[in-house]
Design a protein around this motif. Structure first.
Motif, short mmCIF file in Angstrom:
data_model
loop_
_atom_site.label_atom_id
_atom_site.label_comp_id
_atom_site.label_asym_id
_atom_site.label_seq_id
_atom_site.Cartn_x
_atom_site.Cartn_y
_atom_site.Cartn_z
N TYR A 1 -2.66 6.63 11.97
CA TYR A 1 -1.60 6.29 11.03
C TYR A 1 -1.77 4.72 10.52
O TYR A 1 -0.78 4.14 9.67
N ASP A 2 -2.64 4.19 11.22
CA ASP A 2 -3.12 2.70 10.83
C ASP A 2 -3.50 2.73 9.37
O ASP A 2 -3.79 1.71 8.89
N TRP A 3 -4.15 3.75 9.05
CA TRP A 3 -4.64 4.06 7.62
C TRP A 3 -3.63 3.60 6.55
O TRP A 3 -3.33 4.79 5.84
N VAL A 4 -3.11 2.71 6.31
CA VAL A 4 -1.90 2.14 5.36
C VAL A 4 -2.24 0.93 4.98
O VAL A 4 -2.44 0.01 5.72
N TRP A 5 -1.72 0.65 3.94
CA TRP A 5 -1.64 -0.70 3.28
C TRP A 5 -0.74 -1.67 3.85
O TRP A 5 0.42 -0.86 4.38
N PRO A 6 -0.66 -2.75 4.41
CA PRO A 6 -1.62 -3.73 3.40
C PRO A 6 -2.99 -3.91 4.34
O PRO A 6 -3.99 -4.71 3.97
N ASN A 7 -3.18 -3.32 5.62
CA ASN A 7 -4.33 -3.91 6.42
C ASN A 7 -5.50 -2.91 5.96
O ASN A 7 -6.55 -3.41 6.24
N LEU A 8 -5.41 -1.38 5.70
CA LEU A 8 -6.40 -0.58 5.39
C LEU A 8 -6.15 0.10 4.35
O LEU A 8 -5.18 0.20 3.58
N LEU A 9 -7.33 0.39 3.81
CA LEU A 9 -7.00 1.66 2.79
C LEU A 9 -6.36 2.89 3.10
O LEU A 9 -6.19 3.01 4.32
N GLU A 10 -5.95 3.77 2.44
CA GLU A 10 -4.82 4.68 2.97
C GLU A 10 -5.25 6.08 3.04
O GLU A 10 -6.45 6.55 2.41
N ASP A 11 -4.58 6.87 3.78
CA ASP A 11 -4.56 8.25 3.95
C ASP A 11 -6.16 8.98 3.89
O ASP A 11 -6.60 9.85 3.34
#
Length: 145
Positions: A93-103
């Motif tokens: 669930y780290d794959w989320v804005w603002p740190n990373l691209l999403e999903d």
């Protein structure tokens, strides 16, 4: 369908390594209305040589947008990208804005295999392959329901 409690740490590493062995493609998403942060720009630069295609879409596994679109980046599963995905996050669930691209989602033969809706804290694996089920159930710390 097997619902996942968020894999973090070693469970995340085991799941991502398995996804790279089982699947042939994965996606990452940048929604049009969100700007790239410095962290996302740095990751995008590292990913750029591996982008297979980018499509403007209003839907991808687990998500349907209304009135706007996103850039969906498609990648082949290959070792340098596995290393980058593992180094970029400590949990699914780290794959989320603002740190990373999403999903971050994985596909096996064009069918969704690992679906991740990071901002909703939802993820699941879609398979009926007995060997795969035994493999992911054997990943230390991975909670599957």
């Amino acid at each position: 369908m097997y619902i996942l409690e968020e894999p973090r740490g070693r469970a995340y590493e085991g799941l991502i390594s398995m996804a790279f062995r089982v699947c042939d493609e994965f996606i990452l998403v940048k929604k049009d209305q969100l700007t790239l942060t410095p962290a996302m720009e740095a990751l995008s630069e590292q990913l750029k040589p591996y982008v297979k295609t980018v499509k403007k879409q209003d839907a991808w596994p687990g998500t349907q947008l209304f009135g706007h679109y996103a850039d969906v980046y498609y990648f082949d599963c290959q070792p340098p990208l596995e290393k980058l995905i593992l180094e970029s996050a400590d949990g699914l669930y780290d794959w989320v804005w603002p740190n990373l691209l999403e999903d971050l989602c994985f596909f096996k033969g064009s069918q969704p295999w690992l679906v991740n809706i990071a901002h909703e804290h939802e993820a699941w694996i879609k398979t009926d392959d007995r060997e795969e089920i035994l493999q992911f159930r054997g990943i230390e710390g991975l909670m599957v329901y």
